[in-house]
Design an enzyme around this catalytic site. Sequence first.
Site, PDB file in Angstrom:
ATOM      1  N   LYS A  76       0.841  -1.208   0.000  1.00  0.00           N
ATOM      2  CA  LYS A  76       0.000   0.000   0.000  1.00  0.00           C
ATOM      3  C   LYS A  76       0.870   1.249   0.000  1.00  0.00           C
ATOM      4  CE  LYS A  76      -3.857  -2.398   2.148  1.00  0.00           C
ATOM      5  NZ  LYS A  76      -4.629  -2.713   3.360  1.00  0.00           N
ATOM      6  N   GLN A 120      -4.671  -1.874   9.716  1.00  0.00           N
ATOM      7  CA  GLN A 120      -4.596  -3.145   8.993  1.00  0.00           C
ATOM      8  C   GLN A 120      -5.188  -4.273   9.842  1.00  0.00           C
ATOM      9  OE1 GLN A 120      -3.505  -3.484   5.741  1.00  0.00           O
ATOM     10  NE2 GLN A 120      -4.170  -5.607   5.896  1.00  0.00           N
ATOM     11  N   ASP A 143     -10.666   2.956   4.564  1.00  0.00           N
ATOM     12  CA  ASP A 143     -11.108   1.574   4.384  1.00  0.00           C
ATOM     13  C   ASP A 143     -12.631   1.496   4.252  1.00  0.00           C
ATOM     14  OD1 ASP A 143      -8.950  -0.130   4.167  1.00  0.00           O
ATOM     15  OD2 ASP A 143      -8.651  -0.317   6.343  1.00  0.00           O
TER      16      ASP A 143
END
Length: 319
Positions: A76, A120, A143
């Site tokens: 990422k 994460q 997200d």
Amino acid sequence: MFLRKLVSVIGREKGFHSTKALLEAAIIDGNNIAKQIEKEVRTSVESWIKSGKRRPKLVAIIVGDDPASKVYVSRKVKVAKAVGIDAETITFDKSISQKHLLKAIENLNKDTSVDGILVQLPIPKSINEREICEAVTPAKDVDGFHSENMGKLSVDNDSIVPATALGVIELIQRTKVDTFGKNAVVIGRSKHVGLPIALLLHSDSKGVSGALDMTTTICHRHTPPEELKKFTRLADVVVAAAGVPGLVKKDMVKPGACVIDVGITRVDTESGQKLLGDVDYESVKEIAGHITPVPGGVGPMTVVMLMKNTLKAARKNQS
Ligand code: ADP
């Protein structure tokens, strides 16, 4: 018989080695499509900066030392840099308390130099995952896991949409698969993956989310295998997001269907680690019209759609 012969003749003219090759599914190249989107995002970021705005910044939090999480986050960060987004990783020890993690998120929420925050997953079991998702302020929630973003998506209001779901829809759209009024099956009902995919497949293409108008069925671990097969055999689009290697077999797929494999399971083999999808790729590609490989299908799309979300968040935060 006649059809096979005809296909064989056309195949030879087109330079295919065998009828089998001609009849096999077209492979949806996620790496290639993601590269294309990467260029588009880079251009948008450049014009954003040229208009006098601050370079977007993404902060990724890792809790613990899960090797897969480290790989995902470093990917990422790499793609963020490639599109011109500043990216930083904060790693906490797995023993961090929920209170401390919440405090760290709170500080990032207040930090005006930060546009996007992601934690994460998975995080250690000692910490409540939902409370962590709720702690990220919705405007920086790249997200799209905060209930405000998920809620807005479900009523088709503007929101930050989970990147994997966006990636799946983008792959289907860019492949120009016919979806309007057709049947879709999502295998897996997780709140972060299966559910948002199903929301985007079934919603109105004229709505804010620009969805696909498909008749959509969600199957899950309590769908008996024989029932699952009944549903998938009717589906023009099958999205497998169960995390069960090889779950989708050839006899479960309608000829010509588009099969999108979201599953990624790491397995140890003699020659090192291997990634396995939910679809029995070799057999299903003999019957599907389109298919995504694992790796190189949905994975790279998730990363690049996260960058799109970060730019979107920057537009919200810096307006
Ligand atoms: P992810 O975050 O990738 O969606 P999860 O493990 O959170 O993965 O969710 C897996 C989903 O897959 C669950 O919704 C579960 O019900 C579904 N699932 C697991 N096994 C099967 C199966 N054999 N058939 C259909 N669905 C399954």
